[in-house]
Scaffold this active site. Structure first.
Site, PDB file in Angstrom:
ATOM      1  N   HIS A  13       5.123   3.667  11.699  1.00  0.00           N
ATOM      2  CA  HIS A  13       4.730   3.009  10.449  1.00  0.00           C
ATOM      3  C   HIS A  13       5.516   1.710  10.315  1.00  0.00           C
ATOM      4  CE1 HIS A  13       4.186   2.113   6.229  1.00  0.00           C
ATOM      5  NE2 HIS A  13       3.109   2.863   6.275  1.00  0.00           N
ATOM      6  N   GLU A  37       6.979   0.398   7.951  1.00  0.00           N
ATOM      7  CA  GLU A  37       8.250   0.529   7.220  1.00  0.00           C
ATOM      8  C   GLU A  37       9.337   1.065   8.151  1.00  0.00           C
ATOM      9  OE1 GLU A  37       6.618   2.786   3.964  1.00  0.00           O
ATOM     10  OE2 GLU A  37       5.476   1.016   3.366  1.00  0.00           O
ATOM     11  N   GLU A  59      -2.750  -1.149  10.315  1.00  0.00           N
ATOM     12  CA  GLU A  59      -2.219  -1.442   8.979  1.00  0.00           C
ATOM     13  C   GLU A  59      -1.570  -2.824   8.972  1.00  0.00           C
ATOM     14  OE1 GLU A  59      -1.445   2.497   6.690  1.00  0.00           O
ATOM     15  OE2 GLU A  59       0.375   1.904   7.719  1.00  0.00           O
ATOM     16  N   GLY A  62       0.798  -1.835   0.310  1.00  0.00           N
ATOM     17  CA  GLY A  62       1.464  -1.749  -0.990  1.00  0.00           C
ATOM     18  C   GLY A  62       1.437  -3.045  -1.776  1.00  0.00           C
ATOM     19  N   ASN A  95      -0.524   9.178   2.903  1.00  0.00           N
ATOM     20  CA  ASN A  95       0.867   8.968   3.314  1.00  0.00           C
ATOM     21  C   ASN A  95       1.675   8.867   2.025  1.00  0.00           C
ATOM     22  OD1 ASN A  95       3.349   8.102   4.174  1.00  0.00           O
ATOM     23  ND2 ASN A  95       2.662   6.077   4.859  1.00  0.00           N
ATOM     24  N   TRP A  96       2.316   9.979   1.679  1.00  0.00           N
ATOM     25  CA  TRP A  96       3.039  10.018   0.393  1.00  0.00           C
ATOM     26  C   TRP A  96       4.292   9.141   0.397  1.00  0.00           C
ATOM     27  CZ3 TRP A  96       3.192  15.869  -1.444  1.00  0.00           C
ATOM     28  CH2 TRP A  96       1.873  16.307  -1.665  1.00  0.00           C
ATOM     29  N   LYS A  97       4.722   8.727   1.592  1.00  0.00           N
ATOM     30  CA  LYS A  97       5.992   7.985   1.710  1.00  0.00           C
ATOM     31  C   LYS A  97       7.102   8.798   1.024  1.00  0.00           C
ATOM     32  CE  LYS A  97       3.368   3.793   2.160  1.00  0.00           C
ATOM     33  NZ  LYS A  97       3.344   2.345   2.117  1.00  0.00           N
ATOM     34  N   GLY A 149      -1.646   5.031   1.237  1.00  0.00           N
ATOM     35  CA  GLY A 149      -0.321   5.164   0.648  1.00  0.00           C
ATOM     36  C   GLY A 149      -0.405   5.429  -0.845  1.00  0.00           C
ATOM     37  N   GLY A 150      -0.211   4.385  -1.636  1.00  0.00           N
ATOM     38  CA  GLY A 150      -0.122   4.516  -3.087  1.00  0.00           C
ATOM     39  C   GLY A 150      -1.248   5.339  -3.706  1.00  0.00           C
ATOM     40  N   SER A 155      -3.527  -0.913   1.062  1.00  0.00           N
ATOM     41  CA  SER A 155      -4.130  -1.088  -0.262  1.00  0.00           C
ATOM     42  C   SER A 155      -5.573  -0.589  -0.349  1.00  0.00           C
ATOM     43  CB  SER A 155      -4.026  -2.552  -0.710  1.00  0.00           C
ATOM     44  OG  SER A 155      -2.654  -2.933  -0.808  1.00  0.00           O
TER      45      SER A 155
END
Ligand code: PGA
Length: 248
Positions: free
Chosen positions: A94, A96, A166, A172, A9-11, A232-233, A211
Protein backbone atom coordinates in the site's frame (compact mmCIF):
# COMPACT_ATOMS: atom_id res chain seq x y z
CA UNK A 1 -15.55 -13.02 -17.57
CA UNK A 2 -13.79 -11.57 -14.55
CA UNK A 3 -15.85 -11.10 -11.43
CA UNK A 4 -15.64 -7.74 -9.72
CA UNK A 5 -13.99 -7.66 -6.31
CA UNK A 6 -14.72 -4.89 -3.83
CA UNK A 7 -12.33 -4.87 -0.87
CA UNK A 8 -12.58 -2.52 2.09
CA UNK A 9 -9.33 -1.23 3.57
CA UNK A 10 -10.15 -0.05 7.07
CA UNK A 11 -6.61 1.26 7.58
CA UNK A 12 -5.99 2.09 11.27
CA UNK A 13 -9.64 2.65 12.13
CA UNK A 14 -12.23 0.84 14.20
CA UNK A 15 -12.83 -0.65 17.61
CA UNK A 16 -14.72 -3.71 18.79
CA UNK A 17 -18.02 -1.89 19.21
CA UNK A 18 -17.96 0.08 15.95
CA UNK A 19 -16.72 -2.94 13.98
CA UNK A 20 -19.63 -5.01 15.22
CA UNK A 21 -22.13 -2.45 13.97
CA UNK A 22 -20.30 -1.94 10.66
CA UNK A 23 -20.08 -5.67 9.91
CA UNK A 24 -23.69 -6.16 10.94
CA UNK A 25 -24.77 -3.40 8.58
CA UNK A 26 -22.77 -4.76 5.66
CA UNK A 27 -24.02 -8.31 6.17
CA UNK A 28 -27.61 -7.11 6.33
CA UNK A 29 -27.32 -5.39 2.94
CA UNK A 30 -25.54 -8.10 0.96
CA UNK A 31 -28.72 -9.53 -0.57
CA UNK A 32 -28.49 -7.63 -3.85
CA UNK A 33 -24.68 -7.57 -4.14
CA UNK A 34 -23.30 -9.62 -7.02
CA UNK A 35 -19.60 -8.74 -6.72
CA UNK A 36 -17.09 -10.49 -4.51
CA UNK A 37 -16.65 -8.57 -1.25
CA UNK A 38 -13.84 -8.53 1.31
CA UNK A 39 -12.66 -6.41 4.23
CA UNK A 40 -9.03 -5.85 5.26
CA UNK A 41 -8.88 -5.01 8.94
CA UNK A 42 -6.29 -4.18 11.60
CA UNK A 43 -4.62 -7.33 12.98
CA UNK A 44 -6.27 -7.23 16.45
CA UNK A 45 -9.72 -7.47 14.86
CA UNK A 46 -9.09 -10.55 12.72
CA UNK A 47 -10.65 -12.82 15.34
CA UNK A 48 -13.70 -10.59 15.45
CA UNK A 49 -14.21 -10.49 11.68
CA UNK A 50 -13.62 -14.23 11.42
CA UNK A 51 -16.30 -14.90 14.04
CA UNK A 52 -18.70 -12.46 12.43
CA UNK A 53 -18.13 -13.28 8.74
CA UNK A 54 -17.49 -17.05 8.75
CA UNK A 55 -20.10 -18.71 6.56
CA UNK A 56 -21.06 -15.39 4.89
CA UNK A 57 -20.20 -14.25 1.36
CA UNK A 58 -17.70 -11.72 2.70
CA UNK A 59 -14.02 -12.67 2.83
CA UNK A 60 -11.50 -10.98 5.09
CA UNK A 61 -7.83 -10.22 5.29
CA UNK A 62 -5.06 -8.05 6.67
CA UNK A 63 -3.31 -4.91 5.51
CA UNK A 64 0.31 -5.95 5.88
CA UNK A 65 2.43 -9.06 6.46
CA UNK A 66 6.03 -9.84 7.32
CA UNK A 67 8.33 -11.05 4.60
CA UNK A 68 9.68 -13.58 7.11
CA UNK A 69 8.04 -16.89 8.01
CA UNK A 70 8.97 -16.65 11.71
CA UNK A 71 11.75 -15.63 14.05
CA UNK A 72 13.12 -12.76 16.07
CA UNK A 73 11.16 -9.96 14.41
CA UNK A 74 9.52 -8.12 17.28
CA UNK A 75 6.23 -6.57 16.33
CA UNK A 76 5.83 -8.40 13.04
CA UNK A 77 3.01 -10.69 11.89
CA UNK A 78 3.64 -13.70 9.64
CA UNK A 79 1.50 -15.03 6.81
CA UNK A 80 1.01 -18.28 8.75
CA UNK A 81 -0.49 -16.25 11.60
CA UNK A 82 -2.94 -14.69 9.15
CA UNK A 83 -3.86 -18.21 8.06
CA UNK A 84 -4.73 -19.06 11.64
CA UNK A 85 -7.48 -16.45 11.30
CA UNK A 86 -8.55 -17.81 7.91
CA UNK A 87 -7.63 -14.68 6.04
CA UNK A 88 -8.07 -14.94 2.30
CA UNK A 89 -6.37 -11.69 1.31
CA UNK A 90 -3.54 -9.49 2.47
CA UNK A 91 -2.73 -6.06 1.10
CA UNK A 92 0.95 -5.62 0.23
CA UNK A 93 2.72 -2.47 -0.89
CA UNK A 94 0.00 0.00 0.00
CA UNK A 95 1.32 3.47 -0.78
CA UNK A 96 1.10 4.39 2.91
CA UNK A 97 3.45 1.47 3.69
CA UNK A 98 5.76 2.54 0.88
CA UNK A 99 5.76 6.25 1.78
CA UNK A 100 5.48 6.26 5.59
CA UNK A 101 7.37 3.04 6.39
CA UNK A 102 9.85 3.13 3.55
CA UNK A 103 8.85 -0.20 2.00
CA UNK A 104 10.86 -0.70 -1.18
CA UNK A 105 9.70 -2.49 -4.32
CA UNK A 106 12.00 -5.34 -3.29
CA UNK A 107 10.52 -5.63 0.21
CA UNK A 108 6.99 -5.53 -1.21
CA UNK A 109 7.94 -8.35 -3.60
CA UNK A 110 9.21 -10.38 -0.63
CA UNK A 111 5.98 -9.79 1.29
CA UNK A 112 3.96 -10.78 -1.78
CA UNK A 113 5.96 -14.01 -2.06
CA UNK A 114 5.60 -14.76 1.67
CA UNK A 115 1.84 -14.30 1.44
CA UNK A 116 1.53 -16.62 -1.56
CA UNK A 117 3.76 -19.26 -0.03
CA UNK A 118 1.29 -19.43 2.86
CA UNK A 119 -1.67 -19.66 0.46
CA UNK A 120 -2.92 -16.10 0.92
CA UNK A 121 -4.00 -13.97 -2.03
CA UNK A 122 -1.91 -10.78 -2.06
CA UNK A 123 -3.55 -7.54 -3.14
CA UNK A 124 -0.54 -5.78 -4.65
CA UNK A 125 -0.93 -2.00 -4.58
CA UNK A 126 0.80 0.08 -7.22
CA UNK A 127 0.49 3.72 -8.21
CA UNK A 128 2.25 6.97 -8.89
CA UNK A 129 2.52 10.18 -6.89
CA UNK A 130 1.19 13.46 -8.26
CA UNK A 131 4.71 14.58 -9.04
CA UNK A 132 5.35 11.38 -10.98
CA UNK A 133 2.10 11.76 -12.93
CA UNK A 134 2.89 15.34 -13.78
CA UNK A 135 6.34 14.42 -15.00
CA UNK A 136 4.88 11.74 -17.27
CA UNK A 137 6.34 8.67 -15.59
CA UNK A 138 3.13 7.01 -14.37
CA UNK A 139 3.56 3.92 -16.54
CA UNK A 140 7.26 3.60 -15.72
CA UNK A 141 6.55 3.74 -11.99
CA UNK A 142 3.75 1.17 -12.13
CA UNK A 143 5.86 -1.08 -14.38
CA UNK A 144 8.79 -0.88 -11.96
CA UNK A 145 6.58 -1.80 -9.00
CA UNK A 146 5.14 -4.80 -10.86
CA UNK A 147 8.51 -5.86 -12.28
CA UNK A 148 9.90 -6.37 -8.76
CA UNK A 149 7.15 -8.93 -8.14
CA UNK A 150 7.57 -10.55 -11.55
CA UNK A 151 11.32 -10.91 -10.98
CA UNK A 152 10.79 -12.66 -7.66
CA UNK A 153 7.63 -14.72 -8.22
CA UNK A 154 7.07 -14.87 -11.99
CA UNK A 155 4.02 -13.97 -14.04
CA UNK A 156 2.23 -17.19 -13.08
CA UNK A 157 2.05 -15.90 -9.50
CA UNK A 158 -0.48 -13.35 -10.73
CA UNK A 159 -2.92 -16.22 -11.27
CA UNK A 160 -3.40 -16.09 -7.48
CA UNK A 161 -3.16 -12.39 -6.82
CA UNK A 162 -5.01 -9.12 -7.23
CA UNK A 163 -3.46 -5.85 -8.36
CA UNK A 164 -4.86 -2.58 -7.02
CA UNK A 165 -3.99 0.52 -9.01
CA UNK A 166 -4.09 3.36 -6.50
CA UNK A 167 -2.78 6.72 -7.69
CA UNK A 168 -1.29 8.22 -4.54
CA UNK A 169 -2.79 11.63 -5.30
CA UNK A 170 -6.29 10.13 -5.23
CA UNK A 171 -6.02 8.30 -1.91
CA UNK A 172 -8.05 9.93 0.85
CA UNK A 173 -8.03 13.23 -1.02
CA UNK A 174 -11.52 13.20 -2.50
CA UNK A 175 -9.77 13.58 -5.85
CA UNK A 176 -10.67 10.44 -7.81
CA UNK A 177 -8.91 9.58 -11.03
CA UNK A 178 -11.36 10.05 -13.89
CA UNK A 179 -12.68 6.78 -15.31
CA UNK A 180 -10.58 7.44 -18.43
CA UNK A 181 -7.40 8.12 -16.46
CA UNK A 182 -7.88 4.97 -14.40
CA UNK A 183 -8.83 2.82 -17.38
CA UNK A 184 -5.70 3.94 -19.25
CA UNK A 185 -3.42 2.71 -16.47
CA UNK A 186 -5.42 -0.49 -15.96
CA UNK A 187 -5.16 -1.24 -19.70
CA UNK A 188 -1.43 -0.57 -19.51
CA UNK A 189 -1.06 -3.02 -16.62
CA UNK A 190 -3.13 -5.73 -18.31
CA UNK A 191 -1.28 -5.21 -21.59
CA UNK A 192 2.06 -5.56 -19.83
CA UNK A 193 0.98 -8.85 -18.27
CA UNK A 194 -0.61 -10.03 -21.53
CA UNK A 195 2.80 -9.75 -23.15
CA UNK A 196 3.99 -12.43 -20.72
CA UNK A 197 0.91 -14.65 -20.32
CA UNK A 198 -2.42 -13.96 -22.01
CA UNK A 199 -4.48 -16.25 -19.76
CA UNK A 200 -3.10 -14.74 -16.59
CA UNK A 201 -3.74 -11.24 -17.97
CA UNK A 202 -7.32 -12.00 -18.99
CA UNK A 203 -8.17 -13.45 -15.57
CA UNK A 204 -6.27 -10.91 -13.47
CA UNK A 205 -8.46 -8.79 -11.21
CA UNK A 206 -7.19 -5.20 -11.30
CA UNK A 207 -8.92 -3.01 -8.74
CA UNK A 208 -8.97 0.76 -8.71
CA UNK A 209 -8.46 2.57 -5.42
CA UNK A 210 -8.49 6.24 -4.49
CA UNK A 211 -11.55 8.13 -3.24
CA UNK A 212 -14.08 5.63 -4.57
CA UNK A 213 -17.58 6.45 -3.29
CA UNK A 214 -21.09 5.26 -3.94
CA UNK A 215 -21.51 8.21 -6.29
CA UNK A 216 -18.54 7.47 -8.58
CA UNK A 217 -18.17 3.68 -8.32
CA UNK A 218 -20.38 2.72 -11.26
CA UNK A 219 -18.62 4.92 -13.82
CA UNK A 220 -15.27 3.47 -12.74
CA UNK A 221 -16.39 -0.16 -12.61
CA UNK A 222 -17.97 -0.03 -16.06
CA UNK A 223 -14.53 0.48 -17.60
CA UNK A 224 -13.35 -2.67 -19.36
CA UNK A 225 -10.17 -3.16 -17.33
CA UNK A 226 -11.42 -2.01 -13.91
CA UNK A 227 -12.48 -5.07 -11.93
CA UNK A 228 -13.75 -3.47 -8.75
CA UNK A 229 -12.13 -1.37 -6.10
CA UNK A 230 -10.00 -1.11 -2.98
CA UNK A 231 -12.00 1.17 -0.75
CA UNK A 232 -10.56 3.18 2.14
CA UNK A 233 -12.65 5.89 3.78
CA UNK A 234 -15.95 4.79 2.24
CA UNK A 235 -15.54 1.26 3.60
CA UNK A 236 -16.10 2.58 7.13
CA UNK A 237 -19.77 3.29 6.42
CA UNK A 238 -21.98 0.25 5.78
CA UNK A 239 -24.34 2.28 3.62
CA UNK A 240 -21.59 3.80 1.49
CA UNK A 241 -19.63 0.54 1.19
CA UNK A 242 -22.77 -1.33 0.15
CA UNK A 243 -23.55 1.30 -2.48
CA UNK A 244 -20.09 0.66 -3.93
CA UNK A 245 -20.54 -3.11 -3.71
CA UNK A 246 -23.86 -2.85 -5.56
CA UNK A 247 -22.13 -0.93 -8.35
CA UNK A 248 -19.77 -3.89 -8.82
P1 PGA B 1 -9.55 5.99 -0.01
O1 PGA B 1 -8.35 4.95 0.22
O2 PGA B 1 -10.69 5.20 -0.63
O3 PGA B 1 -9.87 6.54 1.32
O4 PGA B 1 -9.03 7.01 -0.97
C1 PGA B 1 -8.08 3.90 -0.67
C2 PGA B 1 -6.90 3.11 -0.17
O5 PGA B 1 -5.97 3.70 0.38
O6 PGA B 1 -6.88 1.86 -0.31
Amino acid sequence: MRRKLIAGNWKMHGNLVDNEALLHGILAGMGDVKAGVAVSVPFPYLAQVKAKLAGSRIAWGAQNVSQHAKGAYTGEISAAMLNDFECKYVIVGHSERRAVYGESDQLVAEKYAAAQTAGLVPILCVGETLEERESGVTEAVVARQIDAVLAKSGVISLANAVIAYEPVWAIGTGRTASPEQAQAVHAFIRGKIRGLDADVANNLVIQYGGSVKGANAAELFVQPDIDGGLIGGASLSAEEFLAICRAG
